[in-house]
Design a protein around this motif. Structure first.
Motif, short mmCIF file in Angstrom:
data_model
loop_
_atom_site.label_atom_id
_atom_site.label_comp_id
_atom_site.label_asym_id
_atom_site.label_seq_id
_atom_site.Cartn_x
_atom_site.Cartn_y
_atom_site.Cartn_z
N SER A 261 41.45 23.48 120.27
CA SER A 261 40.03 23.14 120.44
C SER A 261 39.14 24.14 119.69
N ALA A 262 39.52 25.40 119.74
CA ALA A 262 38.72 26.41 119.05
C ALA A 262 38.70 26.14 117.55
N LYS A 263 39.85 25.74 117.03
CA LYS A 263 39.91 25.44 115.60
C LYS A 263 39.01 24.25 115.27
N ILE A 264 39.10 23.20 116.10
CA ILE A 264 38.25 22.03 115.89
C ILE A 264 36.78 22.44 116.00
N GLY A 265 36.50 23.30 116.99
CA GLY A 265 35.14 23.78 117.18
C GLY A 265 34.63 24.50 115.95
N ALA A 266 35.48 25.34 115.38
CA ALA A 266 35.08 26.10 114.19
C ALA A 266 34.82 25.16 113.02
N ILE A 267 35.69 24.14 112.87
CA ILE A 267 35.50 23.17 111.79
C ILE A 267 34.17 22.44 111.98
N THR A 268 33.90 22.05 113.24
CA THR A 268 32.64 21.36 113.54
C THR A 268 31.44 22.22 113.18
N LEU A 269 31.52 23.50 113.58
CA LEU A 269 30.40 24.40 113.27
C LEU A 269 30.25 24.57 111.77
N PHE A 270 31.38 24.62 111.07
CA PHE A 270 31.31 24.76 109.62
C PHE A 270 30.59 23.55 109.01
N LEU A 271 30.98 22.35 109.46
CA LEU A 271 30.35 21.13 108.92
C LEU A 271 28.87 21.09 109.27
N LYS B 18 37.13 32.37 101.01
CA LYS B 18 36.36 32.06 99.80
C LYS B 18 35.86 30.62 99.83
N LYS B 19 36.63 29.76 100.50
CA LYS B 19 36.29 28.33 100.52
C LYS B 19 34.91 28.10 101.10
N ALA B 20 34.54 28.92 102.09
CA ALA B 20 33.22 28.76 102.68
C ALA B 20 32.15 28.97 101.62
N TRP B 21 32.37 29.93 100.77
CA TRP B 21 31.39 30.20 99.72
C TRP B 21 31.39 29.12 98.66
N VAL B 22 32.58 28.62 98.37
CA VAL B 22 32.67 27.50 97.42
C VAL B 22 31.82 26.34 97.93
N LYS C 11 35.93 30.92 124.22
CA LYS C 11 34.86 31.48 123.40
C LYS C 11 35.42 32.52 122.44
N ALA C 12 36.29 33.37 122.99
CA ALA C 12 36.90 34.40 122.15
C ALA C 12 37.70 33.77 121.01
N ALA C 13 38.46 32.70 121.37
CA ALA C 13 39.27 32.02 120.37
C ALA C 13 38.39 31.40 119.30
N LEU C 14 37.26 30.82 119.74
CA LEU C 14 36.33 30.18 118.80
C LEU C 14 35.73 31.20 117.85
N VAL C 15 35.28 32.34 118.45
CA VAL C 15 34.71 33.41 117.63
C VAL C 15 35.73 33.87 116.60
N ASN C 16 36.95 33.98 117.05
CA ASN C 16 38.04 34.40 116.17
C ASN C 16 38.20 33.43 115.00
N GLU C 17 38.20 32.12 115.34
CA GLU C 17 38.37 31.09 114.31
C GLU C 17 37.20 31.10 113.32
N ILE C 18 35.98 31.25 113.87
CA ILE C 18 34.79 31.24 113.00
C ILE C 18 34.83 32.43 112.06
N GLU C 19 35.24 33.56 112.60
CA GLU C 19 35.28 34.76 111.77
C GLU C 19 36.29 34.57 110.63
N LYS C 20 37.44 34.00 110.97
CA LYS C 20 38.45 33.75 109.94
C LYS C 20 37.90 32.85 108.85
N LEU C 21 37.19 31.80 109.32
CA LEU C 21 36.66 30.81 108.39
C LEU C 21 35.62 31.41 107.45
N SER C 22 34.75 32.25 108.04
CA SER C 22 33.66 32.79 107.23
C SER C 22 34.16 33.82 106.21
#
Lengths: 250, 412
Positions: free
Chosen positions: A105-115, A19-23, A5-16
């Motif tokens: 898995s956390a990275k994949i999870g973050a990508i999934t959440l992003f999509l 700039k690409k997220a905003w694009v 969970k911590a790793a996932l939160v970390n990945e999501i935070e990085k992603l958000s």
């Protein structure tokens, strides 16, 4: 689990923070605005209705699911793997006391959440635009069908992202991966055209499988087959990607 | 530990690969309703064009506006491949209840046309007989494969909207329907646009809010895989200029019957008013001309613009000295009138020998060297109906503006 969970939160935070997220957000909005403008032009120019409010979100989905959504998947996947290893920030993550499987898995999870978020955003805005600008023909069953279509579209997109993740672990340079991914995507699409009888077997063919979920007589055998096929591809991509990720020397 | 992990990975990968492989196999052995329907269509077309000696095709359509029939038509086409003859009878009902019937009979030697608006039977004789095919398989035609691929791509995941019901005796019933949310928007727009342009005149003119509401289809295939009936319905909605909503439906029904039990009977012309006409060379075949008829002089005028008027500056002369079924020999020259010599900058003069080609319009290609040493090539065609000759020169632009390729005979 807590570690994951911590790793996932970390990945999501990085992603958000990227700039690409905003694009992605802006591009999604642009597609909806452009689509609506085209519909309005067709309506006043040719007298065609184009779409009613019930169909506009599906029109948007049919457009983005083969274009910008795979593009987002590629951008995010590349950023999360190639980008981080190029900037040497992957080292920081990997030196943590978290197993590589969990990080992967956390990275994949973050990508999934992003999509999922991108799909959700597109759903909300296309529904709004549909209701505002088009003849009101949205019924509750239509609404549920639309939500379902957007939801089921997540799966093929995640499979595609897994494929791209595998590529990022095969090829070092992010730009190379990006172009390879686009080339492979186009190639698969062309192959699907040429060998139309076997098109269903390609991993890109299921991107618009949401159509199956809309059929009047529910084609459950086909849905199960497509699901199993995607699952199979997903497992292969995940395992191969993880194997390479695990072998990576820092 | 390391070993265990690798084994687990390998195992999972194998499971994934097996999953893909088995599903792929299942997918290949499974034929979607759409594919089965396509097979039935192909089989039917193949059987009709090569196996059945004779059969009857009945194609009818009904157009309704808000449930009221606007027009309908029924065409019964009897085809006999053995006797090489077809008979087509069409009945058309218009909005005001008017009925029009027409009849069309065709075989290699004759064509007979008759309609209820005219009591005369128009008979065309073909001598020699034309090339005539009762029915050619559309799936065997050139480019059919490409069309099929495009259709497959457009249909995409809609393939599974075709539902098959198989009965114990082996016959199949196909059905499928698409409502407005299921029809891809692009297809909806394209079909609406086409429908808007191609509407029957008696229909109210729809001006706005046009869209396809529903597409339905139904087909019956017998146990030999031959399609016996195909029904398609398209419902379109739209508003006319007054803002009134119209639901326009088009129903098309095709039926195949009387397999090996159909007789094509040539219309009996006894006691009827008949207008006869003989075509010595059918358009389906190479037109037969007698090249010897073309030996002689042909001319046309060189016309130029001078002082805001068209003026004759001279003549182009084509002198055919020899002609038979294989070759045509002759000379082309240009003659300018006194006072117009300054226009003769491209004055061409050459002898040619053209080889007649057995295919295509009667005529042939030639290449020659003109009097001033230029290489010239072109084609020469005989016009069998008007007695004229066409001389087409490659790179006609270099001949100066206004080159006229049609030459009229000079009668002495």
């Amino acid at each position: 689990m807590a570690v994951f969970k911590a790793a996932l939160v970390n990945e999501i935070e990085k992603l958000s923070k990227k700039k690409k997220a905003w694009v992605a957000v802006i591009l999604s909005l642009a597609v909806i605005v452009a689509g609506q403008l085209v519909i309005l032009a067709v309506r006043s120019g040719f007298g065609l209705r184009g779409v009613g409010s019930g169909e506009f979100p599906l029109l948007v989905l049919s457009l983005v699911v083969n274009t910008i959504l795979p593009l987002f998947a590629a951008l995010v996947a590349i950023d999360s793997f190639s980008g981080e290893s190029a900037q040497n920030t992957l080292r920081i993550t990997l030196t943590r006391p978290v197993s590589r499987l969990k990080i992967f898995s956390a990275k994949i999870g973050a990508i999934t959440l992003f999509l999922l978020a991108a799909l959700f955003l597109l759903l909300i805005f296309s529904l709004l635009a549909g209701l505002l600008f088009n003849a009101n023909s949205l019924t509750w069953p239509d609404f549920f069908r639309i939500v379902l279509s957007f939801l089921v579209s997540l799966l093929p997109l995640v499979i595609l992202a897994l494929g791209i993740v595998l590529l990022t672990n095969l090829v070092r340079s992010g730009i190379t991966v990006f172009f390879l991914a686009i080339l492979a995507f186009l190639l698969l699409k062309v192959l699907g055209l040429v060998f139309s009888t076997y098109a269903d077997l390609l991993p890109t063919a299921s991107l618009d499988w949401y159509n199956l979920w809309l059929a009047g007589v529910f084609p459950w055998t086909t849905i199960v087959r497509q699901f199993l096929l995607m699952l199979g591809y997903g497992v292969m991509f995940f395992v191969a990607g993880f194997y390479l990720f695990d072998q990576k020397e820092l | 530990m390391k070993f265990k992990k690798q084994t687990a990975l390998l195992l999972s990968f194998t499971v994934g690969a097996l999953l893909v492989a088995t599903t792929a196999l299942a997918d290949m052995t499974h034929k979607s309703g759409y594919d089965q329907l396509k097979d039935a269509l192909k089989n039917t077309a193949a059987q009709c064009s090569s196996k059945f000696d004779n059969f009857t095709m009945d194609i009818s359509y009904v157009v309704k506006d808000n449930g009221k029939t606007v027009s309908s038509s029924d065409t019964v086409r009897k085809m006999d491949r053995k006797a090489d003859a077809t008979l087509e009878e069409t009945e058309l009902v218009t909005q005001d209840g008017g009925r029009q019937t027409s009849e069309h009979y065709a075989d290699p030697q004759t064509m007979i046309d008759h309609s209820s608006q005219n009591s005369t039977y128009f008979v065309t004789h073909f001598d020699p007989a034309r090339k005539f095919e009762v029915l050619s398989d559309p799936f065997q035609s050139k480019g059919a494969g490409d069309v099929e691929r495009i259709v497959d791509a457009v249909v995409g995941n809609l393939k599974d909207y075709v539902v098959v019901k198989e009965s114990p005796n082996g016959s199949k019933e196909f059905s499928g329907s698409l409502n407005q949310t299921q029809i891809p928007s692009l297809i909806n727009a394209l079909v609406s646009f086409q429908a808007k342009r191609g509407l029957v005149h008696s229909l109210p003119q729809l001006t706005q809010d046009i869209f396809i509401k529903e597409i339905k289809g139904n087909a019956q295939v017998n146990r030999n895989g031959v399609m016996q009936s195909l029904l398609g319905t398209l419902v379109m909605s739209g508003k006319d200029a007054q803002g009134q909503v119209h639901l326009i439906s088009l129903e098309v029904l095709g039926k195949l019957s009387g397999i090996n039990a159909t007789q094509v009977v040539k219309p009996d012309l006894g006691g009827k008013k008949v207008q006869e006409n003989t075509v010595s060379s059918a358009t389906y075949k190479q037109q037969i001309v007698n090249p010897k008829m073309y030996v002689g002089e042909f001319k046309n005028d060189i016309v130029i613009q001078k002082d805001g008027k068209f003026v004759k500056a001279g003549e182009r002369i084509l002198d055919i000295t020899q002609a038979d079924q294989q070759t045509v020999t002759g000379q082309y020259k240009e003659e300018y009138k006194p006072g117009f010599e300054s226009y003769a900058t491209h004055k061409v003069n050459f002898h040619f020998k053209a080889k007649l080609s057995p295919q295509g319009p009667p005529g042939g290609k030639f290449s020659a060297v003109s009097a001033n040493g230029d290489r010239i090539s072109g084609q020469l065609y005989f016009d069998p109906n008007l007695g004229k000759v066409n001389l087409v020169l490659n790179g006609m632009a270099s001949m100066g503006p206004g080159y006229d390729s049609t030459f009229e005979p000079v009668f002495h």
